[in-house]
Write a protein that holds these residues in place. Structure first.
Motif, PDB file in Angstrom:
ATOM      1  N   ASP A  94      -6.597   2.715  -5.818  1.00 11.87           N
ATOM      2  CA  ASP A  94      -5.968   1.867  -4.804  1.00 11.87           C
ATOM      3  C   ASP A  94      -7.013   1.038  -4.068  1.00 11.87           C
ATOM      4  N   LEU A  95      -8.160   1.644  -3.787  1.00 13.98           N
ATOM      5  CA  LEU A  95      -9.232   0.908  -3.112  1.00 13.98           C
ATOM      6  C   LEU A  95      -9.730  -0.248  -3.968  1.00 13.98           C
TER       7      LEU A  95
ATOM      8  N   MET B 165      -8.822  -4.210  -3.582  1.00  8.46           N
ATOM      9  CA  MET B 165      -9.864  -5.191  -3.274  1.00  8.46           C
ATOM     10  C   MET B 165      -9.827  -6.350  -4.263  1.00  8.46           C
TER      11      MET B 165
ATOM     12  N   GLU C 225       0.790  -1.226   0.000  1.00  6.57           N
ATOM     13  CA  GLU C 225       0.000   0.000   0.000  1.00  6.57           C
ATOM     14  C   GLU C 225       0.827   1.284   0.000  1.00  6.57           C
TER      15      GLU C 225
END
Length: 224
Positions: free
Chosen positions: A203-204, A208, A52
């Motif tokens: 990024d989310l 996921m 991340e």
């Protein structure tokens, strides 16, 4: 364009990655030592940086440095009618101006993210081992057990999307720049803000998808 995006941005990325790892190590040591799991700090730091923090913060830094520069450059060309001159000469501005910049962002940013992740791991190691006295063998041993090849690929995969977004948004804002110096400044500002928001959204959703795919392919894994 590859030189502008790559080697010119490398010092910023290296410093950013190192400080990210250091800050994360400080916080992880304070929390994990309180529950007797300070030996797992390496796992927490390295996974967080690789998955991340490395890709996202490197992408945001590059959105400011590279994206803002591209928007300002193309915006100035539009204000001074250089883009119109290209069209008058029969050249396609998209092919001449946008494609090289888009390819440079898409291909070079994953390499820069690898540097950021490496420096983040190194910074976390320095703080954990040489400042807080964590055993170096424990730092690396638990990390290598928890981190798989799939984890190492997540950062570069995300950064490909981040680089494409930076290139597209920056070029679009530059081409749509309003007249005058104020228009160039506004295009540069809007480019940075839009790139940051899009990077966080990507990024989310990409995270996921990659996490779900990891569970499907390898099953649920414990990092501790």
């Amino acid at each position: 364009q590859f030189y502008e995006v790559g080697p010119r941005s490398l010092p910023v990325i290296v410093v950013t990655g190192a400080f990210v790892g250091m800050v994360l190590a400080v916080q992880a040591m304070l929390q994990m030592s309180g529950i007797g799991l300070d030996g797992r700090v390496g796992t927490i730091v390295n996974l967080s940086v690789i998955r991340e923090l490395g890709p996202v913060l490197a992408g945001i830094m590059l959105a400011g440095r590279v994206g803002g520069g591209l928007a300002a450059e193309l915006g100035t060309m539009r204000v001074t009618e250089q883009i119109d001159a290209l069209r008058a000469m029969g050249a396609d501005p998209l092919r001449v101006l946008v494609v090289p910049r888009f390819l440079a962002c898409t291909l070079m940013i994953p390499i820069l993210v690898l540097y950021a992740s490496f420096m983040g791991i190194l910074g976390g190691y320095v703080i954990s081992v040489h400042v807080y006295g964590l055993n170096a063998a424990a730092f690396w041993q638990h990390s290598t057990r928890a981190i798989s090849t799939y984890d190492l690929l997540q950062g570069p995969i995300k950064s490909v999307f981040f680089g494409a977004v930076i290139g597209l948004i920056s070029c679009f804002k530059g081409f749509r720049c309003a007249p005058g110096a104020a228009g160039v400044g506004r295009a540069c500002n809007e480019s940075f803000v839009d790139c940051c928001m899009t990077i966080l959204a990507l990024d989310l959703f990409v995270g996921m998808f990659l996490s779900t795919l990891d569970v499907v392919l390898h099953g649920a894994r414990s990092i501790l």
